[in-house]
Design an enzyme around this catalytic site. Structure first.
Site, short mmCIF file in Angstrom:
data_model
loop_
_atom_site.label_atom_id
_atom_site.label_comp_id
_atom_site.label_asym_id
_atom_site.label_seq_id
_atom_site.Cartn_x
_atom_site.Cartn_y
_atom_site.Cartn_z
CD GLU A 1 38.26 90.09 112.69
OE1 GLU A 1 37.84 89.09 113.27
OE2 GLU A 1 37.68 91.20 112.77
CE LYS B 1 59.72 84.89 110.67
NZ LYS B 1 61.05 84.42 111.03
N GLY C 1 40.47 79.26 114.92
CA GLY C 1 39.13 79.53 115.42
C GLY C 1 38.32 80.34 114.43
CB ALA D 1 47.20 92.11 118.49
#
Lengths: 318, 732
Positions: free
Chosen positions: B691, B619, B240, B511
């Site tokens: 980001e 990870k 996205g 998150a």
């Protein structure tokens, strides 16, 4: 995509004959270019003649020491062929610098020669393009033209020929064999296959309607050092800003051809003679009469510098 | 759960599952092709028919007439939806231009019709038969020409402290440089795609969307129906990057098409349409002025940025990081917004910082060079532990200096030649460059429902999305940690608007916020479990499937033997974000080679050191950072939507013309996470990281190019044509 009818060709001559008498017919082989163009309605054939089943997929030695490459030989197979690897390394390097593994698995020798330009205005059917819609004008001329041709261009079109393979074929002075609708065959020097746009950019080759390419013949090997240098913004999967194909002999003589800068693979006989004098002199001959835009004038410098890199590489190999 | 005081010790701190490098729990579904993406939901609407979008072919003007007769008569065609027959449509809160244009055309490839047919091929063929007669209007397509008329946006007024002009004028060493960044496209792999079906007055939309609740509301607003009549389902999203934050034309047109033909309709935006039809990151012109003392202390810093958008649109907040990244008593930041008639601008991965850092961090490099100070040291010198605009406000955590020093050490920064164009390996000039990384940490309200069944399976439901980031996995890790069960006892269901409203995926807030929401719901479920088992909820611990309080140990499954237990809650953030500045920090280091002849630029090594709070899954976090670094390579070296300034559109509107990095462009990438927790950020003590990786990496690359060949390009992307005339002598 417009609706179309479809047939499998039974022989090259039958295919040519049928194509000539069927308005709107096109041959299809790998389809890596044609199908995309059909989906966008840039190409709108009404009838497809599938030549994939024809017996044109072999590579064979010819008497003068050269090599005949069937029109349907896939780019991957051509690049992997032992004789091509041994005697025509510049062709291997050009092939492997083009497209992606998946595309090369499908793309054929003749189809690669006949692929169409990647000019973004050619691809946008809402925009004028003399190549797509003759007489509609050229949007690229005053538009975004960083990728476009700097020589061999006209006011009607500044599109490039996008092939890498064709640049190597031109360097090697390949000959294109065809069959015509009346069943006769002819041989066309690759130098003469592609036309410059002039005022008819929609006509890209000298092939007659229905005429089918059956093979490309390479002359006897040249020896020397083979270099293909493709310059682009990213490391893979991009069309050339400039490419240089060269075969250079130990004595410094040789030949060069350029891609990414013209509507056809670009070679100037007089430029070859300048090779011992270095990149500046060669480049001057190759680019005499160039007509760049503000966006792509850098290609003139880039050609000279890439030639310099190629000659340095060939020299280092010698 | 209200989060308004810094977190203390909680069950997450055990880190038996959270914080461990964990494979994606949805990985097998994806690698075996069984994860159902929006266009492939054959099960939900087996009788769906196909829509094909017709885009406007002028940039501005109006439709005089639209002739759909031939299209409607074409084989298989069921309907042609246009503004003439679509009924009255509103506009979503997050849309600037209308998703179905006509008669007014606001930008190139604005959707003006949807052709619906039995097959995709029929719809596509018929779409080519729609004839439109346009009246072109004059448009504004050039940011540089619109610059002088640009205005201070109400949403983002000028900020500052001290007296910049005086301090800058008096500074011993001054830099005044202007940088430009181009329009960029998200270029995600999966196109915008939706299947819509009506059941009476209720609409179900299977789609690909990052922000379920925003888009549910905007769909209702656009159709003029009640929000509770709309359901969105978006469990898997093929990328996205901000391009799917909003309701877009695929979704609205699928809904309109389905209403017209009374059958489910599926629509994917065709690739050549996406670049002009959807949103993009807007181009900027950025001016940086920095005034320093001779010793390298920043006295004055100003960042001004110009961007453009359609009327009613918003600015690219490219000055954002410059307000907070470095100290300096005298400062200002100013945005100016011009009106342009190009397609609408909006968020793309790290809006603000991604283009802003491309300018600020090159300016810092230029200033370090002027001062004769090492670029790492120059940044260390100007670190601040408080908000420079409001010094009474500290950063919640700020370990920029440690990132810089760790990175310099690991990358071998001391081997960098301070003078450019000194290092040559064969045909390559070699350069090293670095930049700080900075991205704000945003927190958003986020809800979840958690259920415990008699088999001991914990099921989490939230409308949070996984856009390829790993949301499924970190949510499962959170629930497993909280409930004391192994990861394989947790089922995660995402992206359905019937589930509690979450933070969604955007602005790297997903998150931390979404797992905090799951934490809140699990806290409630733990209380319910304890009560059911007659244990003291405040004393109960959950471990290895056992609930323990005092000397009593009971299997967790006991709690749900009679009936499933469920709990729902959301995390709500108090004023900690106001009392503390919250941000993520890092340092990027890049080694680049520039071909001495052709000026081709190839990256050789990359390192990012990140300080971003607790790393929930090293990870998937690493995967996020290397992906962002890759995107940063694109921004620095190749990505640019090329504008035809006469015709007003992005010309290179496909993936052949809009180049993003390929595998061959990306060398060894190393990522280091500092061991950090931020108890002010959330109970998870985590922050965003998706980001941070793109913020600064392009500047590090630009600085490396300068170090390699001594050419300073201030106009992104840095392509070889901008270097070639100024290259050092080829030599050797």
């Amino acid at each position: 995509m417009r609706a179309f009818t479809y047939e499998r060709a039974s022989s090259p001559a039958q295919a040519a004959e049928k194509a000539a008498r069927t308005p709107g017919a096109r041959f299809i082989a790998g389809g890596t270019n044609l199908l995309d163009l059909m989906k966008l309605e840039i190409e709108t054939p009404t009838h497809l003649i599938d030549v994939n089943g024809l017996d044109l997929d072999r590579i064979e030695d010819v008497d003068d020491g050269g090599l005949r490459i069937g029109a349907l030989v896939r780019n991957t197979d051509l690049a992997a062929h032992p004789r091509v690897r041994r005697d025509y390394a510049v062709l291997v390097r050009a092939l492997l610098s083009g497209a992606s593994g998946q595309l090369r698995n499908r793309a054929t020798t003749a189809g690669n020669l006949l692929q169409r330009t990647r000019c973004p205005y050619f691809y946008d059917t809402a925009q004028p393009c003399n190549k797509r819609l003759p007489g509609s004008g050229c949007a690229a001329l005053q538009g975004v033209s960083r990728q476009h041709a700097v020589i061999g261009v006209g006011d009607a079109c500044i599109a490039t020929h996008p092939s890498d393979m064709a640049v190597a074929m031109r360097l090697l002075d390949a000959t294109v064999e065809t069959v015509r609708p009346d069943g006769t065959t002819r041989r066309i020097a690759i130098a003469d296959l592609h036309r410059l746009p002039g005022d008819r950019p929609q006509v890209e080759t000298v092939l007659a309607p229905g005429e089918l390419v059956t093979a490309v013949v390479l002359p006897a090997p040249l020896g020397g050092r083979h270099v293909y240098r493709k310059v682009r913004d990213r490391a893979s999967y991009a069309f050339a800003l400039v490419s240089v194909a060269a075969v250079v002999q130990r004595d410094g003589s040789g030949r060069v051809a350029l891609g990414g800068i013209a509507p056809k693979p670009w070679r100037v006989a007089a430029a070859d003679a300048e090779l011992p004098r270095g990149a500046g002199a060669v480049s001057e001959r190759l680019l005499a009469g160039a007509r760049p835009t503000a966006h792509n004038a850098f290609k003139l410098t880039l050609v000279e510098r890439t030639l310099g890199a190629v000659l340095a590489e060939a020299g280092a190999q010698a | 759960m209200k989060f308004d005081t810094p977190a203390t010790t909680n069950p997450i701190d055990r880190l038996t599952i959270v914080g461990k490098p964990t494979d994606r729990i949805d990985g097998p579904l994806k690698t075996t092709g069984r994860a159902p993406y929006a266009y492939e939901r054959h099960d939900v609407a087996p009788d769906a028919v196909y829509g094909y979008v017709v885009g406007a072919t002028i940039a501005k003007g109006r439709i005089r007439a639209i002739d759909t007769h031939a299209a409607r008569a074409a084989p298989g065609v069921l309907a042609v939806v246009t503004a003439d027959n679509a009924g009255r449509l509103g506009k979503g809160k997050h849309n600037t231009a209308r998703l179905l244009g006509g008669p007014q055309i606001e930008h190139y490839h604005q959707a003006i019709a949807l052709v619906v047919a039995e097959t995709f091929e029929q719809a596509r063929a018929a779409a080519a038969l729609v004839r439109v007669d346009y009246e072109r209007a004059h448009g504004r397509y050039d940011l540089a020409r619109g610059r002088d008329a640009a205005v201070e946006p109400k949403s983002d007024p000028d900020t500052g402290a001290g007296d910049f002009d005086a301090a800058y004028a008096a500074a011993a060493v001054r830099l005044d440089a202007t940088y430009t960044t181009p329009d960029q496209s998200h270029a995600m792999m999966e196109p915008h795609a939706s299947i819509a079906a009506w059941n009476g007055d209720r609409l179900t939309l299977w789609t690909s969307n990052q922000m379920i609740h925003w888009s549910k509301r905007d769909m209702a607003m656009t159709l003029g129906i009640a929000e509770d009549k709309v359901r969105l389902d978006s469990p898997y999203i093929g990328g996205g990057f901000g391009g799917k934050l909003f309701l877009r034309a695929d979704a609205l047109l699928a809904a309109l098409g389905a209403r017209a033909v009374r059958r489910p309709v599926k629509v994917a935006l065709q690739r050549p349409l996406i670049f002009n039809n959807t949103t993009h990151r807007p181009a900027t012109i950025q001016r940086l002025r920095i005034g320093c003392r001779q010793d390298g202390t920043i006295e004055a810093i100003a960042h001004e940025s110009w961007s453009g958008d359609l009327p009613g649109g918003s600015p690219e907040v490219a000055t954002q990081q410059s307000r907070w990244l470095y100290a300096g008593a005298h400062r200002k930041a100013a945005l100016r917004l011009a009106t342009l008639d190009l397609p609408e601008g909006n968020a793309m991965r790290a809006p603000g910082e991604a283009p802003g850092m491309l300018a600020l961090e090159v300016a810092m490099d230029e200033m370090a060079e002027k001062l004769g100070i090492d670029p790492v040291q120059f940044r260390v010198l100007n670190d601040t532990q408080v908000d420079p605009e409001q010094p009474e406000r500290p950063f919640s955590q700020r370990r920029l200096v440690e990132c810089l020093r760790t990175g310099a050490e690991r990358f071998g920064w001391q081997r960098r030649a301070a003078r450019p164009a000194q290092v040559r390996e064969g045909r390559w000039w070699i350069g090293l460059g670095m930049a700080a990384a900075y991205r704000n940490n945003l927190v958003m309200t986020s809800g979840a429902r958690v259920r415990l069944d008699r088999r001991g399976i914990v099921t989490v439901e939230t409308d949070m999305t996984d856009i390829g980031t790993g949301s499924y996995t970190i949510i499962a890790q959170t629930a497993a940690e909280m409930m004391g069960v192994p990861l394989d006892r947790v089922v995660v269901r995402l992206g359905d608007s019937n589930f509690p409203v979450s933070a969604g995926s955007g602005g790297q807030w997903g998150a931390n916020s979404a797992t905090a929401g799951v934490y809140a719901a699990c806290t409630k479920l733990r209380e319910a479990v304890a009560r059911r088992l007659d244990l003291d909820p405040t004393a109960a611990t959950f471990e290895d499937g056992i609930v323990r309080a005092g000397d009593r140990r009971i299997a967790l499954t006991e709690a749900a033997q009679d009936a499933e237990l469920a709990a729902e809650d959301h995390i709500e953030f108090g004023d900690l974000a106001e009392r503390y500045r919250q941000a993520t920090f890092g340092a990027h280091f890049v080694e680049v080679g520039v071909d001495a002849w052709t000026a081709e630029i190839r990256v050789r090594r990359m390192l990012a050191v990140c300080a971003a709070g607790r790393i929930l899954n090293p990870k998937s976090a690493r995967s996020q950072v290397i992906g962002a670094m890759t995107m940063g390579v694109g921004a620095a070296l190749m990505e640019e939507l090329a504008i035809d300034r006469r015709l007003g559109f992005f010309v290179n509107h496909d993936l052949a013309g809009y180049e993003v990095p390929v595998h061959a462009d990306i060398p060894h990438q190393e990522v280091v996470f500092l061991d950090e927790t931020d108890p002010i950020s959330s109970p998870m003590k985590a922050k965003g990281v998706g980001e941070l990786g793109i913020c600064g990496v392009g500047a590090a690359l630009a600085n490396a190019i300068h170090n390699a060949v001594g050419v300073r390009v201030r106009d992104y992307p840095i392509t070889l044509d901008k270097l070639i005339a100024q290259m050092p002598r080829i030599g050797k």
